[in-house]
Design an enzyme around this catalytic site. Sequence first.
Site, PDB file in Angstrom:
ATOM      1  N   LEU A  75       0.838  -1.184   0.000  1.00 37.84           N
ATOM      2  CA  LEU A  75       0.000   0.000   0.000  1.00 37.84           C
ATOM      3  C   LEU A  75       0.879   1.243   0.000  1.00 37.84           C
ATOM      4  O   LEU A  75       1.612   1.487   0.957  1.00 37.84           O
ATOM      5  CB  LEU A  75      -0.916   0.012   1.231  1.00 37.84           C
ATOM      6  CG  LEU A  75      -1.894  -1.164   1.351  1.00 37.84           C
ATOM      7  CD1 LEU A  75      -2.631  -1.104   2.688  1.00 37.84           C
ATOM      8  CD2 LEU A  75      -2.873  -1.195   0.185  1.00 37.84           C
ATOM      9  N   ASP A 176      -9.432  -4.876  16.108  1.00 38.25           N
ATOM     10  CA  ASP A 176      -8.152  -4.388  16.641  1.00 38.25           C
ATOM     11  C   ASP A 176      -7.813  -3.078  15.931  1.00 38.25           C
ATOM     12  O   ASP A 176      -6.694  -2.870  15.454  1.00 38.25           O
ATOM     13  CB  ASP A 176      -7.053  -5.426  16.426  1.00 38.25           C
ATOM     14  CG  ASP A 176      -5.753  -5.074  17.157  1.00 38.25           C
ATOM     15  OD1 ASP A 176      -5.783  -4.217  18.062  1.00 38.25           O
ATOM     16  OD2 ASP A 176      -4.703  -5.658  16.804  1.00 38.25           O
TER      17      ASP A 176
END
Length: 269
Positions: A75, A176
């Site tokens: 990314l 999370d």
Amino acid sequence: MRLRDVVDLGTSHSWSLQRATADDGREVFVKAADGASGVLAAEAAGLRWLAEAGPDAPVVEVLEAGERRLVLPWLEPGVPTARTAERFGRELAAMHAASPGAYGAPWEGYIADLPLDNTLDEGPWPRWYAERRLAPFLRRAAGDLGADGVRLVERVIEEIDVLAGAAEPPARIHGDLWSGNLRWTPDRAVLIDPAAHGGHRESDLAMLALFGAPEMDRIVAAYDEAAPLAPGWRDRVPLHQLHPLLVHVALYGVSYRIATIEAAVGALG
């Protein structure tokens, strides 16, 4: 998948991190474990399950998953902007709304490399959260919390039905969602490294706020516009932060004791 030009990026918990080039020329991110581990399999299952929420789910694609290796697209980093934050808020709301119909998940869960009890249960959520998230990690954290801290968390567990607010259907949550698991690209924000399960949608927002996130106010405003949050949700933030803080005590010890006790006090009001 064959990889070349592998660059070591260090380690995290019990796995190594790498950047590499795949045989088709794509840049990829690799997590590798020395031995067979359920952690990477759980991460891959969670990413794919979150992506089932729809084509706009803000989740990184799984390119390859095995017992010892997980391969994801690399990314390219971007700068958080009002536009990408608002887009993420809307996309997170839509992902949550794709209810899985039960709390938990159909695979063995992990957060970091600690096991999570993902036993599927139709609810209600308060008891599921108390029994599957708070109580197990209270046992792990008890030695560092001390007797007074343990008693405060036990009080939260005892009073959970009152503290939890109005009932909501199970949401498809990341589980999370601290700011490090939200990767900003030039076009959007993308979720990585989940402890995904059917849970309460307020848990993701509370976790995102726990250590601070860029453009948090815009994320929440866009989320709330797309899927209005229940009255009093801000008062319940400490309740939802209590589980990740207990996890931090279990992982890192007494340095998170005060924050955990403050969350328990805040949850009790």
